[in-house]
Design a protein around this motif. Structure first.
Motif, short mmCIF file in Angstrom:
data_model
loop_
_atom_site.label_atom_id
_atom_site.label_comp_id
_atom_site.label_asym_id
_atom_site.label_seq_id
_atom_site.Cartn_x
_atom_site.Cartn_y
_atom_site.Cartn_z
N GLU A 148 0.80 -1.22 0.00
CA GLU A 148 0.00 0.00 0.00
C GLU A 148 0.84 1.28 0.00
OE1 GLU A 148 -3.79 1.97 2.38
OE2 GLU A 148 -2.76 0.24 3.23
N TYR A 149 1.76 1.40 0.95
CA TYR A 149 2.55 2.63 1.04
C TYR A 149 3.83 2.34 1.81
CZ TYR A 149 0.74 3.13 5.83
OH TYR A 149 0.43 2.92 7.15
N ASN A 244 -0.91 3.07 -3.95
CA ASN A 244 -1.66 2.98 -2.71
C ASN A 244 -2.71 1.88 -2.77
OD1 ASN A 244 -3.59 4.23 -0.34
ND2 ASN A 244 -1.45 4.83 -0.13
#
Length: 654
Positions: A148-149, A244
């Motif tokens: 995701e990040y 993301n």
């Protein structure tokens, strides 16, 4: 200003961008249920389980029994430096950030990272996990994992702490390239042998996809539109990478749907003179969470004004073909997608349920135009490019009305700023605003239960609820703990009208001021807060994972996995199964088709709220994290990891 990446995204989700908060879901719930009984909680403990059956018309026919469908001894609430699982089960780390996927990939060395190495290694902050069987086997398959990040202060040595969102002075161009390489997805072959799982290094299926180098096609009604065109892509049909990636889903034909959520955070730039300034604001662009725009013009909206329009989509990936080109399916709309759960409807068409993860945003479903070809998976290749996207309106009478987002219908006309179906989909949030959809309390995962036809909506929290919306059944203006809605379809997934109920209202039922609502059978460890992802196993049982952020200090327990009864007299009973280490979020979860293994993703260990952890008074850094899970080795930072859970001696999980 100290900048915390995780807190930045959490605040972006918590701070509403929807100016049309006319009938939030909290008010509708209050009005609908002010005349009805509820579950265990403040002021309602005496109502008992008799009210539970009344809330669910299918429960008597499906499961009248009162026995516990989850045969495990639950673990206890708490927070410490490692993970825990229910007795009789094993929970072993399967793959970690930096583990090499290929023979030519170097072993992970956190002090000698490079972008090229990272693109051959397992990525960072694993979230959604999908399992695709190989050769029809349940002990061999492909894991598809979202990354995701990134948390730079935990990834890179030498940073004093989370970076300043207006400075980024500690971030170099090389770090940015490593961050890009650590985003995206990993596809990795896994094998179950003797009750233990391992990943297969150098499998021909292994693959990394990243926003640094992976070319993706744009499909559906927005493909080629002038608002999708950039200097690098004059045709508006090709984009590098996906951003993301939060939750997702698996299609009936074995492809993976991965969802772009907080894409706004990767963009910098001045939008004062941007031609779409108001539209960008509805999506929170620019988010100023990363320094990427300082080194790459496409993440600077001043230089590439259309680049944000190319993110915020659902992306379809074929994990069994490592040469395949992923496709952004624009017919499913553009917003901050949390998940994409698909189900074959009563007439053979595909329905995909989705949530837009921000306070006061919406719940959606997509209904395909064509039926799913079960015997010919290749025939479904572009099925998701054609169909109708709907947004939900929840009414006081318990009905859900699905409003079609179709150009030319109702307010979705050129006079109102929607010149085509492409405009409707690029500006999905604005189109849903115009239709009068119901603003929700941060819709995250939305999952269908094939056994019952019910659809579960995870609503994580909403502390923006006003005092005017507080009453005996909803006594919290500060809804820190969230709740779960249930859409009762009675098998009619394509219908434009369904029915909704409340399954549970989360938080500690022993604290009257919280206003939690559970079945009285729920133990002191069975309640949870901030429902995020969920999974339905092959037996139709619901499992919920949580994401409290730093609010674990308020609940007193780390995030984890809970089993949740949805039928019969135990409806609304929670039971704690797994717990993450301090500062982590619980993501995934994903069962093998025979329920003998459960894969869960432990994301950002040592990141969230570690100042509240006993013995600490500062955020974690690479050099001084709150935990060094899972390696617990000096000099090794905490590493996001996928954990494989099995039952000791074999058998069904839980």
């Amino acid at each position: 200003m100290v900048f915390n990446r995780r807190a930045h995204f959490e605040e972006a989700e918590n701070e509403p961008s929807n100016p049309h908060v006319h009938r939030p879901i909290g008010e509708i719930i209050e009005r609908r249920f002010s005349r009805r009984g509820f579950l265990k909680g403040a002021g309602s403990a005496g109502l008992g389980v008799a009210a539970i059956g009344a809330l669910h018309p299918l429960s008597a026919a499906i499961a009248a029994e009162a026995h516990d469908r989850f045969a495990f001894e639950e673990i206890v609430h708490g927070v410490d430096t490692t993970h825990h699982v229910a007795a009789g089960h094993e929970a072993e780390v399967l793959i970690r950030w930096g583990d090499p996927l290929f023979d030519d990939a170097p072993e992970f060395d956190p002090r000698r990272q490079s972008a090229d190495a990272q693109e051959r290694q397992f990525g960072y902050n694993n979230d959604y996990v999908g399992f695709v069987p190989l050769e029809g086997r349940f002990d061999r398959g492909l894991l598809v994992v979202n990354h995701e990040y990134t948390n730079e202060e935990l990834m890179f040595p030498g940073l004093p702490g989370p970076q300043d969102e207006h400075d980024f002075s500690g971030i170099t161009a090389e770090m940015v390239e490593i961050e890009k390489a650590a985003h995206g997805l990993s596809v990795v072959e896994v094998l179950g042998e003797g009750g233990r799982w391992r990943y297969q290094r150098n499998s021909r299926y292994n693959r990394r996809l990243s926003p640094r180098s992976t070319e993706m096609r744009i499909g559906g009604p927005a493909a080629g539109h002038e608002r999708m065109r950039t200097a690098a892509d004059s045709e508006g049909t090709t984009v590098i990478g996906t951003l993301n990636n939060c939750a997702g889903g698996t299609t009936p034909w074995g492809t993976i749907l991965t969802c772009e959520e907080n894409f706004h955070g990767y963009f910098l730039g001045d939008v004062a003179d941007h031609p779409e300034k108001a539209k960008l604001e509805r999506y929170g662009v620019p988010g100023n969470a990363y320094a990427w725009g300082r080194f790459d013009a496409r993440f600077d909206v001043s230089q590439e004004p259309n680049e944000p329009n190319r993110f915020g989509w659902v992306v379809e990936i074929d994990p069994r073909d490592p040469e395949s080109v992923p496709v952004k399916r624009t017919a499913l709309g553009r917003f901050k997608h949390e998940g994409a759960a698909s189900v074959i409807a009563e007439d053979g068409r595909l329905v995909v349920y989705m949530g837009d993860d921000q306070r006061f945003d919406y719940v959606y479903k997509f209904v395909s135009r064509d039926v799913v070809e079960r015997a010919d998976p290749a025939a479904n290749r572009d099925l998701l490019d054609h169909g109708t996207l709907y947004v939900a309106r929840f009414d006081e009478d318990g009905s859900v009305t699905w409003l079609p987002l179709v150009h030319g219908e109702g307010p979705l006309t050129e006079e109102n700023g929607f010149a085509s179906q492409a405009d409707v989909l690029i500006d999905t949030r604005l189109a849903a605003d115009a239709l009068g959809a119901t603003p929700m309390d941060r819709p995250e995962d939305v999952e269908a239960n094939p056994a019952t036809g019910d659809v579960y909506v995870m609503l994580t929290n909403n502390t923006q609820r006003t005092e005017e919306q507080v009453d005996a059944v909803n006594p919290r203006a500060d809804n820190t703990f969230g709740h779960i809605l249930e859409i009762v379809t009675e098998g009619r997934h394509t219908a434009e009208r369904n029915h909704w109920e409340v399954l549970v209202r989360c938080g500690d039922p022993a604290r009257g001021e919280v206003g939690a609502l559970w079945n009285p059978a729920t133990s002191d460890n069975g309640w949870f807060a901030a429902p995020d992802n969920c999974a339905v196993d092959a037996r139709g049982r619901l499992w919920v994972t949580t994401d409290q952020g730093s609010n674990w200090a308020k609940s007193g327990t780390a995030d984890g996995v809970w089993a949740l009864e949805t039928e019969g007299e135990r409806r609304g009973t929670g039971k704690m199964f797994f717990r993450v280490p301090v500062g982590a979020e619980m993501c995934g979860p994903c069962f093998t088709p025979d329920d003998t293994a459960l894969f869960v993703a432990v994301q950002h260990p040592a990141a969230d709220g570690t100042e509240a952890f006993p013995g600490r008074d500062a955020p974690s850094t690479f050099e001084n994290p709150a935990t060094r899970w899972p390696d617990f080795a000096d000099g090794m930072p905490p590493r996001p990891s996928v954990v494989a859970i099995t039952r000791r001696g074999g058998g069904t999980i839980g």
